[in-house]
Design an enzyme around this catalytic site. Structure first.
Site: not given
Ligand SMILES: *Cc1c(COP(=O)(O)O)cnc(C)c1O
Length: 384
Positions: A184
């Protein structure tokens, strides 16, 4: 052709993060503590949020958001098929039913014009996802929610630094869940943040640490006592000091990270503008894009299908990904709710032609050139 494989989304970790983690390891305090609290404060300030709660994933933040909103058994939550499974898994976790609404053809965000028809007397919440970093149409969604007294919970996993009509995502009165997963825009390895009204976040905070009363956070410091009480059976969702150490310095450098993302996007937009086989991402007026993903779409006239395109880019040492396999195609959801691919035709049609190419601040100009050259190269090879 480049001689080493270009990873799709490696993290950019600097000496500051490494030094802070080492400092934490030497400090004798590894679980939630002063650095986690500082990260919450600085994050809230950065996105202009009323309050923030650091947790160990965005999934945890979404789960807590639904629980503190009182969503449970028998309720329905409206969301998008164009998302990662976590957005929908949490609806199942609280015992509610996910109701999918197809996406807009341009942004691939939930289509507000289709939400109304999906509302029943059981609907309690709308869970939009800001796909790729382009905010969903929040005003239109909020208007529908207000009429029916529905809760809006934002999946802001892609949306750190995104803005909607002059407001930062995370700054409103909705609960919004951010992700600090390794790929991210800001990473703590694993981690997440829930922003929203302080009174809701206080309830989420209790649930994030076993359901212990607030004082339990401090039970090991010099002012703490051994006594705690369980208010309800909570979860183990708190963030560690090690994660917060990474987050503090990632947040301090998010400006330059985003600047680099914007530069790469500009290079891609220019390089692919002339290609008639490919559609580049759209950005609507009045929004600030977080540039989490750069999603190319192959048009019907493309001489190669998406799967071959991905394989051939890999053969040219370019890592890619697909965001996302729509929710209704996954066996669990398909079988439980009897969903057919064509039930959400925009999501399904786009799924077959999307490919995310590398977009992250580790990319050098040469890397970006390599991606551009590879995309052109694959198409040229099929034209001949
Ligand atoms: C990455 C992601 C999540 C989950 O995030 P985590 O921190 O791995 O739990 C949820 N929604 C979307 C759209 C994502 O891309």
């Amino acid at each position: 052709m480049r001689d080493s494989f270009l990873l799709f989304a490696p993290p950019l970790i600097g000496d500051e993060e490494i030094a802070e983690v080492v400092d934490t390891l030497r400090s004798g305090w590894l679980t939630s503590g002063p650095k986690t609290e500082r990260f919450e404060r600085e994050f809230a300030e950065f996105v202009d949020a009323p309050a923030a709660l650091a947790v160990n994933s965005c999934t945890a933040a979404l789960h807590l958001a639904l629980l503190t909103s009182g969503i449970g058994k028998g309720d329905e939550v409206i969301t998008t098929p164009m998302t990662f499974a976590a957005s929908v898994n949490v609806i199942e976790h609280v015992g509610a039913r996910p109701v999918l609404v197809d996406v807009e053809p341009d942004t691939l965000n939930i289509d507000p014009r289709r939400i109304e028809e999906a509302i029943t007397e059981r609907t309690r919440a709308i869970l939009p996802v800001h796909y790729a970093g382009h905010p969903a149409d929040l005003d239109a969604i909020q208007r529908i929610a207000d009429v029916r007294s529905l809760v809006v919970v934002e999946d802001a996993a892609h949306a750190l630094c995104a803005g909607y009509r002059g407001r930062d995502i995370g700054s409103g009165h909705n609960l919004a869940a951010f992700s600090f997963y390794a790929t991210k825009n800001l990473t703590t390895g694993e981690g997440g943040m829930l922003t929203g009204p302080p009174e809701l976040l206080e309830r989420a905070r209790v649930l994030s640490l076993h359901g212990m009363n607030r004082d339990a956070w401090h039970r090991y410091d010099e002012t703490g006592t051994w006594f705690y009480e369980i208010q309800q059976p909570g979860f183990k969702y708190n963030m560690t000091e090690i994660q917060a150490s990474l987050g503090l310095h990632q947040l301090a450098r998010i400006g330059p990270f985003q600047q680099r993302r914007r530069e790469v996007v500009q290079r891609y937009d220019e390089a692919f503008a002339g290609l008639e086989e490919i559609e580049t991402p759209t950005t609507r007026d009045g929004i600030a894009h977080a540039h989490h993903l750069y999603v190319l779409r192959l048009l019907p006239c493309a001489p190669v299908d998406r799967n071959a395109f991905v394989d051939e880019l890999r053969a040219r040492n370019i890592g890619t990904s697909v965001h996302f396999i729509p929710i209704h195609l996954h066996p669990y959801y398909r079988d439980k709710y009897g969903w057919q691919p064509q039930d959400f035709p925009v999501a399904f049609a786009n799924y077959q032609r999307i490919v995310s190419i590398p977009l992250n601040p580790t990319l050098s100009d040469e890397d970006v050139d390599d991606v551009i050259e590879a995309v052109h190269g694959v198409l040229d090879a099929h034209r001949e």
